[in-house]
Each structure stands twice: as C-alpha cells, then as structure tokens.
Motif scaffolding. Structure first.
Motif, PDB file in Angstrom:
ATOM      1  N   LEU A 367       0.857  -1.189   0.000  1.00 34.12           N
ATOM      2  CA  LEU A 367       0.000   0.000   0.000  1.00 34.12           C
ATOM      3  C   LEU A 367       0.891   1.235   0.000  1.00 34.12           C
ATOM      4  O   LEU A 367       2.043   1.185   0.452  1.00 34.12           O
ATOM      5  N   LEU A 368       0.337   2.351  -0.488  1.00 38.33           N
ATOM      6  CA  LEU A 368       1.018   3.645  -0.396  1.00 38.33           C
ATOM      7  C   LEU A 368       0.024   4.698   0.068  1.00 38.33           C
ATOM      8  O   LEU A 368      -1.194   4.527  -0.091  1.00 38.33           O
ATOM      9  N   GLY A 369       0.529   5.804   0.627  1.00 35.22           N
ATOM     10  CA  GLY A 369      -0.316   6.964   0.872  1.00 35.22           C
ATOM     11  C   GLY A 369      -0.541   7.716  -0.434  1.00 35.22           C
ATOM     12  O   GLY A 369       0.313   7.727  -1.323  1.00 35.22           O
ATOM     13  N   SER A 370      -1.676   8.354  -0.562  1.00 36.72           N
ATOM     14  CA  SER A 370      -2.033   8.994  -1.830  1.00 36.72           C
ATOM     15  C   SER A 370      -1.167  10.204  -2.166  1.00 36.72           C
ATOM     16  O   SER A 370      -1.153  10.655  -3.309  1.00 36.72           O
ATOM     17  N   ASN A 371      -0.427  10.750  -1.173  1.00 34.91           N
ATOM     18  CA  ASN A 371       0.401  11.933  -1.430  1.00 34.91           C
ATOM     19  C   ASN A 371       1.853  11.597  -1.730  1.00 34.91           C
ATOM     20  O   ASN A 371       2.683  12.506  -1.882  1.00 34.91           O
ATOM     21  N   ILE A 372       2.195  10.325  -1.805  1.00 34.31           N
ATOM     22  CA  ILE A 372       3.571   9.928  -2.096  1.00 34.31           C
ATOM     23  C   ILE A 372       3.807  10.000  -3.600  1.00 34.31           C
ATOM     24  O   ILE A 372       3.046   9.436  -4.389  1.00 34.31           O
ATOM     25  N   SER A 373       4.870  10.676  -3.992  1.00 33.16           N
ATOM     26  CA  SER A 373       5.125  10.918  -5.419  1.00 33.16           C
ATOM     27  C   SER A 373       6.346  10.179  -5.945  1.00 33.16           C
ATOM     28  O   SER A 373       6.581  10.181  -7.152  1.00 33.16           O
ATOM     29  N   ALA A 374       7.132   9.547  -5.073  1.00 32.35           N
ATOM     30  CA  ALA A 374       8.345   8.865  -5.534  1.00 32.35           C
ATOM     31  C   ALA A 374       8.668   7.691  -4.624  1.00 32.35           C
ATOM     32  O   ALA A 374       8.360   7.699  -3.429  1.00 32.35           O
ATOM     33  N   ILE A 375       9.311   6.679  -5.214  1.00 33.60           N
ATOM     34  CA  ILE A 375       9.767   5.497  -4.481  1.00 33.60           C
ATOM     35  C   ILE A 375      11.280   5.440  -4.623  1.00 33.60           C
ATOM     36  O   ILE A 375      11.822   5.498  -5.739  1.00 33.60           O
ATOM     37  N   GLY A 376      12.003   5.335  -3.509  1.00 32.33           N
ATOM     38  CA  GLY A 376      13.459   5.455  -3.516  1.00 32.33           C
ATOM     39  C   GLY A 376      14.179   4.218  -4.011  1.00 32.33           C
ATOM     40  O   GLY A 376      13.597   3.150  -4.220  1.00 32.33           O
ATOM     41  N   ASN A 377      15.490   4.349  -4.142  1.00 32.67           N
ATOM     42  CA  ASN A 377      16.351   3.255  -4.596  1.00 32.67           C
ATOM     43  C   ASN A 377      16.303   2.082  -3.614  1.00 32.67           C
ATOM     44  O   ASN A 377      16.398   2.276  -2.391  1.00 32.67           O
ATOM     45  N   SER A 378      16.145   0.877  -4.144  1.00 32.53           N
ATOM     46  CA  SER A 378      16.180  -0.358  -3.342  1.00 32.53           C
ATOM     47  C   SER A 378      15.173  -0.356  -2.195  1.00 32.53           C
ATOM     48  O   SER A 378      15.342  -1.054  -1.205  1.00 32.53           O
ATOM     49  N   SER A 379      14.129   0.457  -2.319  1.00 28.05           N
ATOM     50  CA  SER A 379      13.213   0.662  -1.192  1.00 28.05           C
ATOM     51  C   SER A 379      12.455  -0.603  -0.791  1.00 28.05           C
ATOM     52  O   SER A 379      12.145  -0.787   0.388  1.00 28.05           O
ATOM     53  N   TYR A 380      12.131  -1.494  -1.753  1.00 21.01           N
ATOM     54  CA  TYR A 380      11.431  -2.747  -1.441  1.00 21.01           C
ATOM     55  C   TYR A 380      12.259  -3.958  -1.897  1.00 21.01           C
ATOM     56  O   TYR A 380      11.716  -5.047  -2.087  1.00 21.01           O
ATOM     57  N   ARG A 381      13.497  -3.792  -2.017  1.00 20.42           N
ATOM     58  CA  ARG A 381      14.389  -4.867  -2.498  1.00 20.42           C
ATOM     59  C   ARG A 381      14.341  -6.074  -1.553  1.00 20.42           C
ATOM     60  O   ARG A 381      14.390  -5.928  -0.332  1.00 20.42           O
ATOM     61  N   ASP A 382      14.194  -7.267  -2.155  1.00 23.40           N
ATOM     62  CA  ASP A 382      14.168  -8.526  -1.398  1.00 23.40           C
ATOM     63  C   ASP A 382      12.966  -8.644  -0.449  1.00 23.40           C
ATOM     64  O   ASP A 382      13.037  -9.349   0.557  1.00 23.40           O
ATOM     65  N   CYS A 383      11.881  -7.949  -0.756  1.00 21.77           N
ATOM     66  CA  CYS A 383      10.622  -8.181  -0.027  1.00 21.77           C
ATOM     67  C   CYS A 383       9.954  -9.388  -0.691  1.00 21.77           C
ATOM     68  O   CYS A 383       9.052  -9.270  -1.529  1.00 21.77           O
ATOM     69  N   VAL A 384      10.397 -10.566  -0.310  1.00 18.16           N
ATOM     70  CA  VAL A 384      10.067 -11.786  -1.044  1.00 18.16           C
ATOM     71  C   VAL A 384       8.628 -12.238  -0.838  1.00 18.16           C
ATOM     72  O   VAL A 384       8.146 -13.110  -1.584  1.00 18.16           O
ATOM     73  N   SER A 385       7.909 -11.680   0.152  1.00 20.91           N
ATOM     74  CA  SER A 385       6.532 -12.095   0.395  1.00 20.91           C
ATOM     75  C   SER A 385       5.515 -11.264  -0.379  1.00 20.91           C
ATOM     76  O   SER A 385       4.325 -11.597  -0.390  1.00 20.91           O
ATOM     77  N   LEU A 386       5.948 -10.168  -0.994  1.00 17.83           N
ATOM     78  CA  LEU A 386       5.031  -9.385  -1.819  1.00 17.83           C
ATOM     79  C   LEU A 386       4.590 -10.212  -3.023  1.00 17.83           C
ATOM     80  O   LEU A 386       5.422 -10.770  -3.743  1.00 17.83           O
ATOM     81  N   THR A 387       3.270 -10.255  -3.241  1.00 18.21           N
ATOM     82  CA  THR A 387       2.762 -11.026  -4.379  1.00 18.21           C
ATOM     83  C   THR A 387       2.258 -10.140  -5.513  1.00 18.21           C
ATOM     84  O   THR A 387       2.193 -10.584  -6.654  1.00 18.21           O
ATOM     85  N   GLY A 388       1.856  -8.911  -5.190  1.00 22.05           N
ATOM     86  CA  GLY A 388       1.363  -8.010  -6.224  1.00 22.05           C
ATOM     87  C   GLY A 388       1.639  -6.564  -5.863  1.00 22.05           C
ATOM     88  O   GLY A 388       1.473  -6.161  -4.704  1.00 22.05           O
ATOM     89  N   VAL A 389       2.080  -5.787  -6.848  1.00 21.81           N
ATOM     90  CA  VAL A 389       2.304  -4.345  -6.666  1.00 21.81           C
ATOM     91  C   VAL A 389       1.566  -3.628  -7.784  1.00 21.81           C
ATOM     92  O   VAL A 389       1.839  -3.871  -8.966  1.00 21.81           O
ATOM     93  N   ASP A 390       0.616  -2.775  -7.407  1.00 12.69           N
ATOM     94  CA  ASP A 390      -0.159  -2.016  -8.389  1.00 12.69           C
ATOM     95  C   ASP A 390       0.026  -0.525  -8.100  1.00 12.69           C
ATOM     96  O   ASP A 390      -0.469  -0.006  -7.096  1.00 12.69           O
ATOM     97  N   LEU A 391       0.758   0.168  -8.961  1.00 12.29           N
ATOM     98  CA  LEU A 391       1.029   1.597  -8.765  1.00 12.29           C
ATOM     99  C   LEU A 391       0.092   2.489  -9.564  1.00 12.29           C
ATOM    100  O   LEU A 391       0.228   3.715  -9.532  1.00 12.29           O
ATOM    101  N   THR A 392      -0.873   1.902 -10.272  1.00 13.25           N
ATOM    102  CA  THR A 392      -1.765   2.728 -11.100  1.00 13.25           C
ATOM    103  C   THR A 392      -2.662   3.665 -10.293  1.00 13.25           C
ATOM    104  O   THR A 392      -3.030   4.728 -10.806  1.00 13.25           O
ATOM    105  N   PRO A 393      -3.045   3.349  -9.032  1.00 16.26           N
ATOM    106  CA  PRO A 393      -3.886   4.317  -8.297  1.00 16.26           C
ATOM    107  C   PRO A 393      -3.121   5.514  -7.755  1.00 16.26           C
ATOM    108  O   PRO A 393      -3.724   6.445  -7.242  1.00 16.26           O
ATOM    109  N   TYR A 394      -1.794   5.493  -7.831  1.00 17.05           N
ATOM    110  CA  TYR A 394      -0.987   6.495  -7.150  1.00 17.05           C
ATOM    111  C   TYR A 394      -0.336   7.457  -8.141  1.00 17.05           C
ATOM    112  O   TYR A 394      -0.063   7.109  -9.293  1.00 17.05           O
TER     113      TYR A 394
END
Length: 513
Positions: A367-394
């Motif tokens: 999930l993200l907050g609606s006011n976040i405009s950028a995702i940093g370097n290696s910010s979610y690297r090796d988060c092996v349990s994530l199954t889906g990432v959808d950035l279209t709402p943000y």
C-alpha cells in the motif's frame, strides 16, 4: 432635580388621595388646576442631600424604584404636564466615584448601556454576555487576548491564554478579554458580543473575515484556519497603521476543532478503501501510532530515517503512520523481517526513502499513501513475500533503481499510468527495477515511458509477454534490459512505426497493440 421641583413633590404628597390606588393628583400652579396622572407616567429622582420633602413619605406612596439600589437614569426626561419641560441628569451628580450601575440609552446599538465600573467597561444589555474572571497567569492580559478557563479561585473562574496547539486546549476556549486585566486581578471576558479597540489592520484582515484561534501564538487569533479549528468570531471593523479602531464580534465555536479532525479522518480513510476497512480494527502498533477515539496520534514517528531505531527490529509487525508523520526516510525499517503490514494516514508527502523496507521478507500487502510521489532506490528490495504491486492508483512520478529487485514472490506488477499533464508523469524505467522477479510472467510498459535503463527486467525467468504502449520507442540506456528472460517479442501499437526498429533490446517488434 432642582429645589422648585422638590417643592412640587411636597405639594403632590399633601393632596394625594390614599384611596385612589391607580392615580395621583398634581397641582398645575401656572393654570391653578388639579390634574390626575397615573403612577406609571411619573418619572422622578430623589436627591440624597436635599431634605425639602419627606423621602420616607414619598417612597411609601410612590414605590416604583428599579430593582437595583439607588438607581440612576441619565439622559433627558420630558414632563409635558409640568412647567419644567426637560431635566438633564448627569452621572457625576449621583455617582461621582463612577462605581458602576449607571444606565444610558445607546441609540447606535438600540439598547441600554450598563456601566460596570471596571476599567470603563460598558455592557450592551441583551446583546453581550460576559464573564467576570480572575487572571492568575502571572502575565498582564489585554484587550483581544483569547482565553480559556484553567481553574477557579473562590467562586470566580481563573483564566489563561488559549491556543489551538492541542485539541484538549482548543476545547477549553471560552472568550476574548475585553479590558486590561493585571495579574491577580479580576476583569471581564466577552463570551458573546463585541470587543472594541483592537489592532486589526486592513492589510491582514477584511471586514467579515472569520478569525480562528492561533495554533502558534498563545492568546492570538488568525484568518488562516489551523488544523485544529476554533472559530473566534468575525471582523466587524478593521484598523490601519496600527491604530486601535478594530472591532471583533465574538462567538466561540470550539466544536469546529473536533469536526475538522473528523473530516480529516474521513477523507484519509476514504482515499484508500483497503486502509479504511482494516485500520478500523487497529488499536495500537508498537512504536508508532495509537488509534484513540478514531483519531490517529503520532507516538514517535514524525520524520523517520535510519537512525530511528527501527532498523532490523524483529519485534515490529505492523506500522501505521500518524497524521503528523510527513516523510519516510532512508533505511528506516530495513531488515525488519517480521513486519507484515504498513498503513498510511496520507499525511506523508514526497518519497519513500532509499532502502526503506529492504529485506522486510515478511511484508505481504503493498500500500502507499495517496500523497507519495516517488519510491526510492532499493526501497522494497528482497521483499520476497510481496505477491502483487499495483502503482496505477498512485501519483508516483519516479521509481528508484533496484526498487523491487529480488521480490521473488511477485506474480504481477503495474507501473504508474498517469495521463493528466498536471500529475507526476512516469517516464523512466530505472536500472534493475524488477531484476530477478522470477514469477512475473507479463509486463506492460506505459505510453508515457521515454527511457528504459540497463537490466530493468533482467533475470525475470518467468517473463514471456512484454507490451509497450509508447508510440515512439523509448531510449535504451545501458544494456541487458531483458537478459535471461524467455520473452522473444515486444508488442507495440499497430500504428507506431516511427522509431521502432525490427528488433528492440534483443526482442522482435510486433505491431499488434
């Protein structure tokens, strides 16, 4: 009244018929005739220093004094049946020490003014409500200071300067000081009515403006509505060049503070329905936020970074960013392997810091907050349990390199797809952004993308379908964008012949979209 008037009252007393309870008789000495007039139409005053008539006798017959001791009525009184047509009675004749109790007709406000005797404070009866309180602040209180009740002394409330720095303080606001009140002295606070003699310069204030309790200046007010909103009243007259001609209408509305916060909660939870449904069951998160009375309050997280003591915190399982948290810094929660959930109040603006959630192997729901405009370097690297990432709402305009590298549990990933030119347009797919995401089978590259950097999808061993919706082929920076993937074709718009070669980053170009 003068002595000749006192003589007339003496004559009046002598000829009154005691059996006539509705009228008295009065002698018109000029016309030599006796007339009857009603008690209600006779207006008179007693001079304490004049003994030319019996005060006791007149009081007994004409018992219609006002319900205050020794009242004084000022102004002009007309007595058409007497030889004296007007009588001008001045305050000083009856109360030379100005102790209060005098009444005046205020034609501008169409009401009676009552002199209180306290620092020349005069009340407009029926139009103002005041409180007589004691100043125990250790400071001098002045006209225009906004105050709250903070205790009592005897039967008088004690007052202190109010401020909208907390909801608790804001709720205690009662009114505006309407005179100078020295420390350890009593004075009036206007609860409803007008406070005059203020500096309300027209460069800052306009007539009709709503003013609010200041969140930064104790006892002050402002035309800019703070987050905790307490309406003080309206500007009725402005001043200029620092003179004291300003007039403020006071009518405190401190329930607006609670209403305003409720609206913030409603707006934030509505912005993300998944957050909304799940956050309602959250009572407390370690280190971060308590949910009390459905209002988030920040415990420790205000601005986070790698020094926030959350790095490699194996006791941290859930995070809820409070309303005061404005940014998420670098490496904040890195290697906290038991962290599974993250919720946002949408107060956070800017970016998710570099390496922020790197190695959080238990993190499940993105999930993200609606006011976040950028995702940093290696910010979610090796988060092996994530199954889906959808950035279209943000409204994310940029993603850092290696941001999701090694997320081997990902089966789907969607890049931002903004179309409105006023938004943060996503144009660059960074280096190694999805490298080694082995379970992703297809990827859509948005039409807004103009550049794809090296190794962006390298080692995605399940990736077989690549769609690119850009009419012009994005610039390739570096190499190996699709190295070690089973993909052999890149699908592009059917009319997009300009700039597209026969092969692109090692893939055959197919005009099929």
């Amino acid at each position: 009244m003068a002595n000749n008037q006192n003589s007339k009252i003496s004559e009046l007393v002598e000829i009154v018929d005691p059996s006539d309870t509705d009228y008295i008789a009065i002698v018109d000495t000029l016309n030599q005739e006796t007339k009857k007039i009603s008690y209600a139409s006779l207006v008179f005053s007693l001079n304490e220093d004049d003994d030319s008539y019996s005060k006791t006798e007149v009081n007994g017959l004409l018992d219609f004094k006002a319900p205050i001791a020794d009242p004084v009525f000022t102004g002009t009184a007309t007595i058409p049946t007497a030889d004296i047509t007007t009588a001008n009675i001045t305050t000083a004749d009856f109360n030379p020490d100005n102790l209060g109790g005098e009444l005046f007709w205020n034609d501008a406000e169409k009401t009676l003014d009552l002199v209180t005797g306290s620092d020349s404070v005069t009340l407009q009866l029926g139009q103002e409500t005041v409180l007589y309180a004691r100043n125990k602040t250790g400071l001098r209180l002045s006209d225009g200071d906004v105050v709250m009740i903070n205790g009592s002394q005897g039967n008088k409330p004690t007052i202190a300067l109010a401020q909208a720095d907390t909801v608790e303080n804001a709720k205690k606001t009662i009114g505006v000081v309407t005179q100078v009140i020295e420390d350890n002295s009593n004075g009036f606070v206007t609860l409803i009515g007008k406070v005059r003699g203020l500096v309300l310069d027209d460069g800052t204030y306009s007539e009709g403006d709503v003013v609010y309790l200041s969140d930064t200046v104790a006892g002050g007010f402002t035309v800019v509505e703070p987050d905790i909103s307490v309406e003080i009243g309206h500007v009725l007259e402005t001043s200029n060049a620092g003179n004291t001609k300003g007039v403020l209408e006071v009518q405190i509305n401190n329930q607006a503070a609670i209403h305003s916060l409720e609206q913030v909660v409603n707006a934030n939870t509505a912005a993300n329905t998944e957050n909304s449904s799940r956050i309602s069951n959250i009572k407390e998160y370690p280190y971060t936020t308590s949910i009390e009375n459905e209002v988030g309050i920040t415990r420790n997280i205000i601005s986070t970074d790698g020094n926030s003591s959350y790095f490699n915190d194996q006791g941290l399982t859930s995070i809820c960013f409070g309303f005061n948290c404005t940014q998420v810094g670098n490496s904040t929660f890195s290697q906290s392997t038991n962290l599974t959930e993250v919720f946002y109040s949408n107060s956070i603006t800017g970016s998710i810091g570099n390496n922020c959630f790197q190695g959080c192997s238990g993190y499940i729901n993105f999930l993200l907050g609606s006011n976040i405009s950028a995702i940093g370097n290696s910010s979610y690297r090796d988060c092996v349990s994530l199954t889906g990432v959808d950035l279209t709402p943000y409204d994310v305009g940029s993603i850092g390199f290696f941001a999701f590298e090694g997320c081997t549990g990902l089966t789907s990933f969607k890049f931002p797809q903004q179309t409105d030119i006023t938004q943060n347009i996503f144009t660059l797919i960074p280096e190694s952004v999805l490298r080694n995401c082995t379970q992703i089978t297809s990827i859509d590259i948005p039409a807004s993308v103009t550049q794809i950097n090296a190794a962006a999808f390298r080692d995605c061993s399940g990736l077989s379908t690549v769609n690119c919706y850009a009419s012009t082929a994005p610039t390739l920076v570096g190499s190996n964008q699709f190295l070690n993937t089973p993909a052999s074709i890149i699908n592009v718009p059917s009319g997009a012949t300009t700039g597209w070669p026969t092969t692109y980053a090692g893939l055959n170009v197919s005009y099929t979209l």
